[in-house]
Design a protein around this motif. Structure first.
Motif, short mmCIF file in Angstrom:
data_model
loop_
_atom_site.label_atom_id
_atom_site.label_comp_id
_atom_site.label_asym_id
_atom_site.label_seq_id
_atom_site.Cartn_x
_atom_site.Cartn_y
_atom_site.Cartn_z
N GLU A 164 -8.68 12.18 -10.65
CA GLU A 164 -8.23 12.66 -9.35
C GLU A 164 -8.88 11.83 -8.24
O GLU A 164 -10.03 11.40 -8.37
N LEU A 165 -8.14 11.59 -7.19
CA LEU A 165 -8.75 11.20 -5.92
C LEU A 165 -8.67 12.47 -5.08
O LEU A 165 -7.59 12.83 -4.58
N ASN A 166 -9.78 13.17 -4.98
CA ASN A 166 -9.81 14.44 -4.27
C ASN A 166 -9.76 14.16 -2.76
O ASN A 166 -10.61 13.45 -2.22
N ALA A 167 -8.75 14.70 -2.10
CA ALA A 167 -8.48 14.33 -0.71
C ALA A 167 -9.23 15.17 0.31
O ALA A 167 -9.12 14.94 1.52
N TYR A 168 -10.00 16.12 -0.17
CA TYR A 168 -10.75 16.98 0.75
C TYR A 168 -11.67 16.10 1.59
O TYR A 168 -12.42 15.30 1.04
N PRO A 169 -11.64 16.23 2.93
CA PRO A 169 -12.29 15.21 3.77
C PRO A 169 -13.80 15.03 3.56
O PRO A 169 -14.31 13.95 3.83
N ASN A 170 -14.50 16.05 3.08
CA ASN A 170 -15.92 15.81 2.84
C ASN A 170 -16.19 15.45 1.37
O ASN A 170 -17.34 15.27 0.99
N ARG A 171 -15.15 15.33 0.58
CA ARG A 171 -15.32 14.83 -0.80
C ARG A 171 -14.83 13.39 -0.90
O ARG A 171 -15.58 12.49 -1.18
N ILE B 269 -3.59 11.94 -6.33
CA ILE B 269 -4.14 12.28 -5.02
C ILE B 269 -3.86 13.76 -4.78
O ILE B 269 -2.70 14.15 -4.62
N SER B 270 -4.91 14.59 -4.79
CA SER B 270 -4.74 16.04 -4.67
C SER B 270 -5.66 16.59 -3.59
O SER B 270 -6.75 16.08 -3.38
N THR B 271 -5.20 17.67 -2.95
CA THR B 271 -6.01 18.16 -1.82
C THR B 271 -7.15 19.07 -2.21
O THR B 271 -8.13 19.17 -1.50
N ASP B 272 -7.00 19.84 -3.33
CA ASP B 272 -8.00 20.87 -3.62
C ASP B 272 -7.99 21.91 -2.49
O ASP B 272 -9.01 22.51 -2.16
N ALA B 273 -6.82 22.11 -1.88
CA ALA B 273 -6.71 23.02 -0.73
C ALA B 273 -7.11 24.44 -1.13
O ALA B 273 -6.74 24.92 -2.20
N HIS B 274 -7.86 25.10 -0.27
CA HIS B 274 -8.22 26.50 -0.47
C HIS B 274 -7.52 27.39 0.55
O HIS B 274 -7.77 28.58 0.62
N ARG B 275 -6.68 26.79 1.39
CA ARG B 275 -5.87 27.55 2.35
C ARG B 275 -4.70 26.68 2.77
O ARG B 275 -4.73 25.45 2.61
N VAL B 276 -3.68 27.33 3.31
CA VAL B 276 -2.47 26.63 3.70
C VAL B 276 -2.75 25.43 4.61
O VAL B 276 -2.22 24.33 4.42
N SER B 277 -3.64 25.63 5.58
CA SER B 277 -3.88 24.57 6.56
C SER B 277 -4.50 23.34 5.92
O SER B 277 -4.49 22.26 6.51
N GLU B 278 -5.06 23.48 4.73
CA GLU B 278 -5.72 22.33 4.10
C GLU B 278 -4.75 21.46 3.30
O GLU B 278 -5.14 20.39 2.83
N LEU B 279 -3.53 21.90 3.17
CA LEU B 279 -2.55 21.06 2.47
C LEU B 279 -2.35 19.73 3.19
O LEU B 279 -2.03 18.71 2.59
N LEU C 85 0.80 -1.22 0.00
CA LEU C 85 0.00 0.00 0.00
C LEU C 85 0.84 1.27 0.00
O LEU C 85 1.88 1.36 0.63
N ILE C 86 0.31 2.26 -0.69
CA ILE C 86 0.94 3.58 -0.75
C ILE C 86 0.96 4.21 0.65
O ILE C 86 0.08 3.95 1.48
N THR C 87 1.96 5.04 0.93
CA THR C 87 2.00 5.81 2.18
C THR C 87 2.14 7.29 1.82
O THR C 87 2.49 7.64 0.69
N LEU C 88 1.91 8.12 2.82
CA LEU C 88 2.01 9.57 2.61
C LEU C 88 3.40 9.96 2.10
O LEU C 88 3.55 10.84 1.24
N GLU C 89 4.42 9.28 2.61
CA GLU C 89 5.80 9.61 2.23
C GLU C 89 6.07 9.36 0.74
O GLU C 89 7.02 9.91 0.19
N ASP C 90 5.26 8.52 0.13
CA ASP C 90 5.47 8.23 -1.30
C ASP C 90 5.10 9.41 -2.19
O ASP C 90 5.51 9.47 -3.34
N LEU C 91 4.29 10.33 -1.68
CA LEU C 91 3.82 11.43 -2.53
C LEU C 91 4.87 12.53 -2.61
O LEU C 91 5.48 12.89 -1.62
N ARG C 92 5.04 13.06 -3.82
CA ARG C 92 6.06 14.09 -4.02
C ARG C 92 5.47 15.47 -4.27
O ARG C 92 6.22 16.44 -4.42
N GLY C 93 4.18 15.56 -4.35
CA GLY C 93 3.60 16.87 -4.61
C GLY C 93 2.08 16.82 -4.60
O GLY C 93 1.48 15.76 -4.37
N ASP C 94 1.49 17.97 -4.87
CA ASP C 94 0.04 18.12 -4.78
C ASP C 94 -0.42 18.80 -6.07
O ASP C 94 0.11 19.86 -6.42
N LEU C 95 -1.38 18.20 -6.75
CA LEU C 95 -1.71 18.67 -8.10
C LEU C 95 -3.03 19.42 -8.20
O LEU C 95 -3.55 19.61 -9.29
#
Ligand code: DGT
Ligand code: CA
Ligand code: CA
Ligand code: ZN
Length: 572
Positions: free
Chosen positions: A500-507, A527-537, A332-342
């Motif tokens: 995309e697998l949108n990582a936003y917790p309510n999506r 796997i992307s966050t769709d962050a709208h603020r720094v804290s959502e990264l 299984l993939i882990t968080l450390e495997d990710l190199r960026g946010d798209l």
């Protein structure tokens, strides 16, 4: 329709419940319950046994009379006796037995004295203070019925995983702070990283059980104590989230963790597998006859059953036990495997932080690259960028990209798919960008055919790369729009674009099952966050949780790649 063991058990169970409500002899009631239990734990199919003419009376607790009833159920799919009882006593009464504190005598009284047959009727009657006058009840009982019903209703409400995370950390800290506590872990759906949790299940080991329980119920966020025993306790936090605590001994910690992590379906499958090897698994350990073999760690329990260790996220009885048997579980993939946010937004559209702030935060997180994907004009609520604004934006992004040596910033857009499948910006504008994320933000009500055609048409555009939040669902507030997802995934694979697998917790869109579908089709996801603020990264981890539940490995995910490889993959 073939008759399963569970059908037989259900019929006997209902007979037992209804007889009990009628006030039947307790031995008679118990005979049906025992028979239900025997059939449930039977390793062979009872219908097959009947067909082979086997003597059912050799089974524990099954006499001539019950054997005949089993024959009747297997041959006719039902039981006349149950129909007769149901004519005398409304079967929906059985549901009231599920209410804590409501035994058969009380249910019978409610029915006979006040003609109350359903939970709704009971609630109505209690609210109108009509329950207190029924014999065997009183104002106190009436009040407690109302509280219990309220609590049961709250139980149906589920909590998003990121909210649960906010509660778990501090609670575990609180429990660990006293002497004599060894381990505290959250099990249940929380540990399986399910997108929502019904309640929290905390396990603790330690020497002074009573002290741990006292500490637990004394937690400042506890709104109500439901129960408080010697080894377990349940509370409801002020927010309405229920938390169950169990204190177990160190030697059975693994067995308890396995049991309370679930899922229930996974546990049942494991237990049945163990039975075939004459082993019994419960929350205290693994037993052969009366001898306890082990139970201190999960690893040794899986090992004893000749299974590879199964990660909690996989424990849903969706083939993981078979895969563990063949030693073919995914890596299984882990968080450390990710190199960026798209996918992320900035103040250029509806984000709350500037380009520079988002980039600095991404850099702090150690990313190799990010894509800035503000909205296109049509998404007016988000003040989307038109062609001119976007051109200016590209310059700003490129300037910052040169300035920040450690981080590569991709120019991008989240372009809106219009109703007819056209895109919200012209091709020559899209062609200038490193990354084009495309998505639906309107006309959710189209038929599945029309919606699928619409997205297919957008995919035909050679400049798009990643279909964002592919089903549009928002957990608890918006259903996914009707869609032929499999067809879209195959089309994306053909065209060299991605989901995309949108990582936003309510999506969390794709969901776990859909992630697995993508993997089976061979389609990579971002796997992307769709962050709208720094804290959502930091939401990236929820995407990883979901990806793990969907059996994804690093190679199934686009943004595990270094930039050079990613660039080639994006080249259509
Ligand atoms: P939730 O709370 O609805 O999100 O889901 P879970 O999976 O946390 O379920 P919960 O809290 O009812 O129970 C926690 C674990 O305890 C569950 O995952 C497996 C175990 N468990 C509960 N009831 C049973 C049962 O009847 N049989 C077995 N084998 N395990 C059970
Ligand atoms: Ca739970
Ligand atoms: Ca629970
Ligand atoms: Zn969007």
């Amino acid at each position: 329709m073939p008759v399963h063991n569970s059908d037989v058990a259900r019929i006997f169970g209902e007979i037992a419940d209804l007889l009990e409500i009628e006030g039947a002899n307790e031995f008679r009631v118990r005979a049906y319950r025992d028979a239900a239990q025997t059939v449930t734990t039977l390793s062979s199919n009872i219908a097959d046994m009947v067909e082979r003419g086997e003597d059912l009376t050799e089974l524990p607790g099954i006499g001539e009379e019950l054997a005949a009833k089993i024959h009747e159920i297997v041959n006719t799919g039902g039981l006349k006796q149950l129909e007769e009882i149901r004519r005398r006593t409304p079967p929906e009464l059985v549901n009231m037995l599920d209410i804590p504190g409501m035994g058969p005598k009380r249910v019978q009284a409610l029915y006979k004295k006040a003609d109350i047959t359903t939970i709704d009727e009971l609630q109505e009657a209690a609210q109108a203070q009509r329950v207190r006058d029924i014999e065997g009840f009183g104002p106190k009982t009436e009040q407690s019925i109302l509280e219990v019903l309220e609590r049961e209703r709250r139980k149906d409400a589920r909590t998003l995983l990121n909210i649960a995370d906010d509660f778990v950390g501090p609670l575990i800290e609180h429990l660990r702070a006293i002497e004599g506590v060894e381990r505290v872990v959250a099990a249940g759906s929380y540990r399986r990283r399910k997108e929502t949790v019904g309640d929290l299940d905390i396990l603790a080991t330690g020497t002074h059980r009573q002290r741990i329980i006292d500490r637990f119920v004394g937690y400042e966020d506890v709104g109500e104590i439901i129960s408080q025993g010697e080894t377990k306790s349940s509370v409801v936090l002020r927010t309405g989230l229920q938390v169950d605590l169990r204190v177990v001994s160190e030697e059975s910690a693994g067995a308890a963790l396995l049991y309370f992590t679930g899922s229930k379906a996974h546990n049942i499958h494991l237990r049945n597998m163990a039975l075939e090897q004459d082993l019994k698994i419960n929350e205290y350990g693994v037993f052969r006859d009366k001898e306890r073999l082990l139970g201190e760690t999960e690893e040794e329990i899986y090992g004893l059953l000749d299974l590879s260790y199964i990660e909690p996220e996989l424990r849903e009885d969706r083939g993981e036990i078979e895969a563990a048997q063949a030693h073919e579980l995914p890596y299984l993939i882990t968080l450390e495997d990710l190199r960026g946010d798209l996918q992320m937004h900035t103040t250029a559209s509806d984000g709350h932080n500037t380009l520079r702030e988002m980039a600095a935060a991404a850099s702090d997180r150690g990313y190799d690259y990010i894509a800035i994907t503000d909205h296109s004009p049509r998404v007016a609520v988000a003040r989307g960028l038109d062609a001119d604004a976007l051109a200016k934006r590209i310059d700003e992004i490129q300037a910052l990209d040169e300035e920040l040596e450690e981080l590569r910033i991709l120019t991008g857009i989240e372009v809106d798919i219009l109703e007819d499948g056209e895109l919200d910006l012209p091709d020559d504008v899209l062609a200038k960008l490193d990354l084009v994320v495309f998505s639906v933000h309107s006309n959710f009500g189209l038929s599945a055919d029309k919606q699928t055609e619409r997205i297919l048409r957008a995919m035909d555009n050679p400049y798009v790369h990643i279909l964002a939040h592919p089903t549009g669902r928002k957990i608890d507030t918006r259903e996914p729009y009707p869609l032929d997802l499999e067809r879209l995934m195959r089309a994306a694979l053909d065209r060299g674009c991605y989901f995309e697998l949108n990582a936003y917790p309510n999506r969390l869109d794709l969901d776990d099952v859909q992630c697995r579908m993508a993997k089976e089709i061979g389609l990579k996801v971002a796997i992307s966050t769709d962050a709208h603020r720094v804290s959502e990264l930091r939401y990236l981890r929820y995407g990883v949780d979901q990806a793990r539940r969907g059996w994804l490995e690093p190679e199934d995910v686009l943004n595990t790649r270094p930039w050079q490889e990613l660039r080639e993959l994006l080249d259509r």
